[in-house]
Design an enzyme around this catalytic site. Structure first.
Site, PDB file in Angstrom:
ATOM      1  N   TYR A 143       0.820  -1.215   0.000  1.00 17.38           N
ATOM      2  CA  TYR A 143       0.000   0.000   0.000  1.00 17.38           C
ATOM      3  C   TYR A 143       0.857   1.270   0.000  1.00 17.38           C
ATOM      4  O   TYR A 143       0.374   2.352  -0.325  1.00 17.38           O
ATOM      5  CB  TYR A 143      -0.949   0.034   1.207  1.00 17.38           C
ATOM      6  CG  TYR A 143      -2.069  -0.988   1.139  1.00 17.38           C
ATOM      7  CD1 TYR A 143      -2.219  -1.829   0.040  1.00 17.38           C
ATOM      8  CD2 TYR A 143      -2.988  -1.108   2.173  1.00 17.38           C
ATOM      9  CE1 TYR A 143      -3.242  -2.766  -0.017  1.00 17.38           C
ATOM     10  CE2 TYR A 143      -4.015  -2.037   2.122  1.00 17.38           C
ATOM     11  CZ  TYR A 143      -4.133  -2.866   1.030  1.00 17.38           C
ATOM     12  OH  TYR A 143      -5.145  -3.794   0.983  1.00 17.38           O
ATOM     13  N   ASP A 225      -3.615 -17.893   1.064  1.00 21.04           N
ATOM     14  CA  ASP A 225      -4.814 -18.507   0.472  1.00 21.04           C
ATOM     15  C   ASP A 225      -5.372 -19.577   1.406  1.00 21.04           C
ATOM     16  O   ASP A 225      -6.585 -19.668   1.639  1.00 21.04           O
ATOM     17  CB  ASP A 225      -4.512 -19.083  -0.926  1.00 21.04           C
ATOM     18  CG  ASP A 225      -3.166 -19.795  -1.003  1.00 21.04           C
ATOM     19  OD1 ASP A 225      -2.338 -19.641  -0.085  1.00 21.04           O
ATOM     20  OD2 ASP A 225      -2.940 -20.523  -1.989  1.00 21.04           O
ATOM     21  N   ASP A 249      -5.481  -6.622   5.709  1.00 19.57           N
ATOM     22  CA  ASP A 249      -6.682  -5.876   5.352  1.00 19.57           C
ATOM     23  C   ASP A 249      -7.802  -6.857   4.992  1.00 19.57           C
ATOM     24  O   ASP A 249      -8.941  -6.767   5.486  1.00 19.57           O
ATOM     25  CB  ASP A 249      -6.328  -4.993   4.128  1.00 19.57           C
ATOM     26  CG  ASP A 249      -7.400  -3.982   3.797  1.00 19.57           C
ATOM     27  OD1 ASP A 249      -8.389  -3.891   4.541  1.00 19.57           O
ATOM     28  OD2 ASP A 249      -7.236  -3.282   2.781  1.00 19.57           O
ATOM     29  N   ASP A 253     -11.104  -8.513   7.624  1.00 17.89           N
ATOM     30  CA  ASP A 253     -12.520  -8.363   7.275  1.00 17.89           C
ATOM     31  C   ASP A 253     -13.220  -9.716   7.190  1.00 17.89           C
ATOM     32  O   ASP A 253     -14.385  -9.844   7.584  1.00 17.89           O
ATOM     33  CB  ASP A 253     -12.683  -7.608   5.948  1.00 17.89           C
ATOM     34  CG  ASP A 253     -12.716  -6.094   6.165  1.00 17.89           C
ATOM     35  OD1 ASP A 253     -12.416  -5.658   7.299  1.00 17.89           O
ATOM     36  OD2 ASP A 253     -13.036  -5.354   5.219  1.00 17.89           O
TER      37      ASP A 253
END
Ligand code: NAD
Length: 366
Positions: A143, A225, A249, A253
């Site tokens: 990021y 994964d 991130d 979630d």
């Protein structure tokens, strides 16, 4: 006599202005009960700061944040400010605070109180009493990596970003995660993509090296994964997970949704000296703002994290969490978590009443 610590309170916008005062009251009464001397200041951030000063993070707010031991933030943003250019939007206030305070460690617990197990999209037995902590590196990785951009090569545009971590960045986030694992269940899972990405090969190597200083913590490694799959297959296998900015991130979630409601999710972002920013994961919820409908528990649980991680008062943190559990056990629900469960009679309450019930439960704790 313990030193008085400064707390900066930033309600922000929308339901932030409803849930933060309720959480602050809980905080003040718990601080008195557990002898944690605190001094409160308030400030402007986000849309309200734009309206009153033209700046989503006014200099005065930043100066107070730098002085404070911890910041309690509600939420920022709303339709009123949606058309502003990116660099002037309310979210800039939050991003500015994170970078100015050098908050490199983001802590996102996925905690499912047993009385709410029916709210999860997974079977109750898979998630009842779930207690995972995801530690996400917040100031580096893809990021922020340079070079980045969109360029034209051979008459075609191509976009690129740089996924980069230096050893010291990995070392410091790993230490935060090991320290937390040591205080919890003693297990740490580091998530990477070391089969494909060199940057995460270095990640794995450094985390393993740091692990040498924590022989009492059981370290494991998992590809991202697989971690995604395991989180929905058997989430209770995890205690603490540590990972980089982008994987964190996404995984935080995923883990959050195992618990069913945004209104229940707290978070913390920590700097090297234990200073921290504490905020609910949810936004300003313009659709319910000003109606006394918002669930204040995510913010109240963020206050519990503040007592635990920045104020060195774990007993106060435990008390808040026990009070929240008692209130849920007694059937009190805001609208977002009101889905009826078989074994308890649901009592629908608003923001303030939920706060009052937490107060009452705190007073009734042994
Ligand atoms: P949101 O989290 O505000 O709301 C999503 C949905 O969840 C809404 O239906 C809302 O009513 C519900 N909800 C959220 N928190 C709740 C609570 N405590 N109790 C009950 N219901 C709750 O996300 P959004 O709608 O995508 O964004 C609204 C605004 O908030 C936008 O301006 C966005 O930019 C901003 N935002 C801010 C933050 C932050 O300050 N950290 C985070 C996300 C979004």
């Amino acid at each position: 006599m313990t030193e008085t610590k400064e707390i900066l309170v930033l309600p922000g916008d929308g339901i932030g202005t409803e849930v933060v005062p309720v959480a602050r009251e809980v905080m003040e009464s718990v601080a008195r009960r557990y002898d944690v001397p605190l001094r409160f200041t308030e400030g402007l951030v986000g849309g309200i700061a734009i309206d009153q000063t033209g700046n989503p993070l006014p200099g005065e707010t930043l100066a107070k944040a730098v002085e404070a031991r911890a910041v309690l933030l509600g939420a920022v943003g709303g339709p009123k400010w949606d058309d502003l250019p990116t660099l002037q939007r309310p979210e800039r206030g939050l991003l500015g605070l994170r970078s100015e305070l050098a908050l490199f460690a983001n802590l996102r617990p996925a905690l499912l109180f047993a009385p709410l197990a029916a709210a999860s999209s997974l079977k109750p037995e898979l998630v009842a009493d779930l207690d995972i902590l995801i530690v996400r590196e917040l100031t580096g990785g893809i990021y922020f990596g340079e070079p980045r951009g969109i360029e034209t090569v051979d008459n075609e545009r191509r976009g690129f970003n740089t996924y980069v971590y230096s050893e010291h960045e990995i070392d410091r986030i790993a230490r935060v995660a090991f320290d937390l694992a040591r205080k919890r269940g003693g297990r740490l899972c580091s998530v990477d993509k070391a089969n494909v990405l060199e940057v995460t090969q270095l990640w794995r190597e450094v985390v393993t090296r740091v692990g040498g200083d924590y022989p009492d913590v059981a370290l494991s490694h998992m590809y991202v994964d697989n971690a995604g799959m395991q989180l929905v297959r058997e989430p209770k296998q995890f205690d603490v997970m540590v990972t980089g900015n982008m994987f964190g991130d996404i995984l935080s979630d995923v883990a959050a949704m195992l618990t069913g409601s945004l209104g229940m999710l707290p978070s913390a972002s920590l700097a090297a000296d234990g200073k921290g920013l504490y905020e609910p994961v949810h936004g300003s919820a313009p659709d319910i703002a000003g109606q006394d409908k918002a669930n204040p528990l995510a913010t109240i649980l963020s206050v519990a994290m503040m007592f635990r991680y920045s104020l060195d008062a774990p007993a106060a943190a435990d008390a808040i969490e026990a009070a929240v559990n008692a209130v849920l056990d007694a059937g009190y629900r805001t609208g977002d978590i009101a889905r009826a469960s078989a074994d308890v009679e649901v009592r629908l309450v608003g923001t303030r009443e939920m706060g009052d019930q937490v107060h009452k439960a705190l007073e009734e704790l042994p």
